[in-house]
Design a protein around this motif. Structure first.
Motif, short mmCIF file in Angstrom:
data_model
loop_
_atom_site.label_atom_id
_atom_site.label_comp_id
_atom_site.label_asym_id
_atom_site.label_seq_id
_atom_site.Cartn_x
_atom_site.Cartn_y
_atom_site.Cartn_z
N LEU A 254 61.87 -9.37 83.68
CA LEU A 254 60.72 -7.52 83.27
C LEU A 254 60.85 -6.40 84.50
N ALA A 255 61.39 -5.79 84.16
CA ALA A 255 60.88 -4.88 84.89
C ALA A 255 60.19 -3.84 84.69
N ASP A 256 58.65 -3.48 85.59
CA ASP A 256 57.55 -2.81 84.68
C ASP A 256 58.24 -1.56 83.83
N ALA A 257 59.08 -0.57 84.90
CA ALA A 257 58.98 0.13 85.50
C ALA A 257 60.30 0.95 84.42
N ASP A 258 61.05 -0.07 83.42
CA ASP A 258 61.84 0.06 82.85
C ASP A 258 62.01 1.00 82.15
N ARG A 259 62.91 2.28 81.99
CA ARG A 259 62.78 3.00 81.21
C ARG A 259 64.45 3.13 80.30
N LEU A 260 64.15 1.95 79.49
CA LEU A 260 65.03 2.01 78.60
C LEU A 260 64.85 0.95 77.23
N VAL A 261 64.34 -0.22 77.92
CA VAL A 261 63.63 -1.51 76.96
C VAL A 261 62.08 -1.35 76.81
N ASP A 262 61.22 -2.10 76.39
CA ASP A 262 59.94 -1.77 76.18
C ASP A 262 59.67 -2.79 77.40
N PRO A 263 59.14 -3.37 78.23
CA PRO A 263 58.42 -4.53 79.21
C PRO A 263 57.20 -5.00 78.50
N ASP A 264 56.33 -4.57 78.49
CA ASP A 264 55.61 -4.97 77.44
C ASP A 264 55.34 -5.62 76.64
N ALA A 265 56.88 -4.45 74.90
CA ALA A 265 56.83 -5.60 73.85
C ALA A 265 57.85 -6.66 74.47
N ALA A 266 58.41 -7.52 75.51
CA ALA A 266 58.63 -8.32 75.75
C ALA A 266 57.99 -9.23 76.25
N ALA A 267 56.82 -8.85 77.24
CA ALA A 267 55.76 -9.35 77.88
C ALA A 267 54.96 -10.26 76.26
N ARG A 268 55.11 -9.73 75.32
CA ARG A 268 53.77 -10.48 74.64
C ARG A 268 54.94 -11.36 73.60
N THR A 269 56.26 -11.19 73.59
CA THR A 269 56.77 -12.15 72.70
C THR A 269 56.95 -13.30 74.17
N PHE A 280 58.49 -6.69 87.50
CA PHE A 280 58.66 -5.98 88.50
C PHE A 280 58.42 -5.13 88.56
N GLY A 281 57.95 -4.16 90.02
CA GLY A 281 56.78 -2.93 90.01
C GLY A 281 58.12 -2.04 90.02
N PRO A 282 57.76 -1.43 90.47
CA PRO A 282 58.53 0.56 90.92
C PRO A 282 59.32 0.57 91.32
N GLU A 283 59.70 -0.42 91.49
CA GLU A 283 61.05 -1.12 93.08
C GLU A 283 62.29 -0.87 91.54
N ALA A 284 62.22 -1.54 91.11
CA ALA A 284 62.77 -1.94 90.04
C ALA A 284 63.18 -1.71 89.00
N ALA A 285 65.35 -1.28 88.71
CA ALA A 285 65.15 -0.84 86.60
C ALA A 285 66.02 -1.40 85.98
N HIS A 286 66.26 -1.17 85.31
CA HIS A 286 66.98 -2.23 84.41
C HIS A 286 67.80 -3.44 84.64
N GLU A 287 68.40 -3.02 85.04
CA GLU A 287 69.52 -4.13 85.48
C GLU A 287 69.11 -5.14 86.44
N LEU A 288 68.35 -6.05 86.35
CA LEU A 288 67.59 -6.56 87.62
C LEU A 288 68.50 -7.38 88.66
N LEU A 289 69.47 -8.10 88.24
CA LEU A 289 70.32 -8.73 88.77
C LEU A 289 71.48 -7.91 89.02
N ARG A 290 71.32 -6.39 89.38
CA ARG A 290 71.89 -5.07 90.14
C ARG A 290 71.27 -4.34 90.90
N GLU A 291 70.35 -5.02 90.96
CA GLU A 291 68.94 -3.81 92.00
C GLU A 291 69.41 -4.15 93.19
N ALA A 292 69.08 -3.14 93.88
CA ALA A 292 68.81 -3.52 95.27
C ALA A 292 68.38 -4.85 95.90
#
Length: 312
Positions: A254-269, A280-292
């Protein structure tokens, strides 16, 4: 564009010589574009399913990483996107009135694919693909030996709060279901889109590279009907009591700073299904496998460690 080593660009922007594209036909006759890349000495097989509006080519670098580690990789473009046709009169709008159709496609494909070879079979889904993968497992449509969910769509970031947003989406989904929620095409919002997906500008630009060569693969905004269907499917999955009885070993990134999907909902699941959770924190956006690389390599290391346990 940021500079990248020639070898990295080659992995991302050149179709691998040992991989192949083919067609797979669903039971109702719908033709899907299929990708296969066999490992030289396979330890298992992995079915990789992408997110909304994604195409196989965006993940060639990830596939190369998995194949090098002994996992034969298969993927197919979802019905209505990529090279698998469209469900809207406008080919640039991503439409889909009911996610059950996509689950049925995954069910049928999984049955065919699972019969093709023995050994561990893993299902990996990103974003919408993660939602559909989990829903398919819960509904008994697929039976993977392990499940990997990357930024799964188990809640959406909605602009006006869940109640008002759902009401607006419901009204628009009924009134004009195939209309895009924004106008398709390049605009000043492209910088925002890049920031929403990945901090790595070069990897973001891979998408444009492939679409320039194969413009028929490109897809723009979702339709109002698609968003309404997504909310229904998410709500149905979260309310499904079978979720709490799921026993498939699962890794969730999960990316906690994801702007597209809700990471907290995913964490509950994740807590409900007993998933191994990597955040992952603010260094990560939605596409974790295509990130820096600092994010991407950490994500891949988590995937590798998990897969090593499955391959034993």
């Amino acid at each position: 564009m940021t500079d990248a080593p020639a070898s990295a660009l080659a992995l991302r922007r050149r179709f691998p010589a040992s991989a192949r594209l083919s067609r797979w036909t669903a039971p109702d006759g719908w033709s899907h574009r299929r990708f296969d890349w066999a490992a030289a000495r396979p330890v298992g097989r992995l079915l990789f399913q992408t997110g909304r509006a994604d195409v196989i080519e965006k993940y060639l670098e990830v596939f190369a990483h998995l194949v090098e580690r002994g996992w034969s990789v298969t993927a197919f473009d979802w019905r209505g996107q990529g090279g698998s046709g469209r469900l809207s009169p406008d080919p640039h709008v991503g439409h889909g009135p009911d996610f059950a159709v996509l689950v049925d496609d995954l069910r049928a494909f999984w049955a065919d694919w699972r019969d093709e070879a023995d050994g561990p079979a893993v299902l990996l889904g990103h974003s919408m693909g993660g939602h559909l993968a989990l829903r398919a497992v819960v509904e008994g449509a697929v039976t993977p030996d392990a499940l990997i969910l990357v930024a799964p769509m188990l809640g959406l970031r909605l602009p006006f709060g869940p109640g008002l947003s759902a009401a607006i989406i419901g009204c628009m989904g009924s009134a004009c279901p195939t209309r895009g929620i924004w106008r398709a095409g390049e605009s000043a919002g492209m910088h925002t889109r890049q920031r929403n997906l990945t901090h790595d500008v070069g990897r973001y630009e891979d998408e444009a590279f492939w679409y320039a060569r194969h413009p028929e693969l490109a897809l723009g905004p979702p339709s109002w009907g698609w968003v309404a269907a997504a909310l229904r499917s998410i709500r149905g999955l979260i309310d499904d009591t079978r979720l709490d009885a799921m026993t498939v070993p699962t890794l969730m990134l999960l990316a906690d700073a994801d702007r597209l999907v809700d990471p907290d909902a995913a964490a509950r699941t994740a807590a409900r299904i007993g998933a191994r959770l990597v955040r992952f924190g603010p260094e990560a956006a939605h596409e974790l496998l295509r990130e820096a690389d600092p994010v991407r390599l950490r994500a891949l290391a988590a995937v590798d460690a998990f897969l090593n346990e499955i391959a034993r």
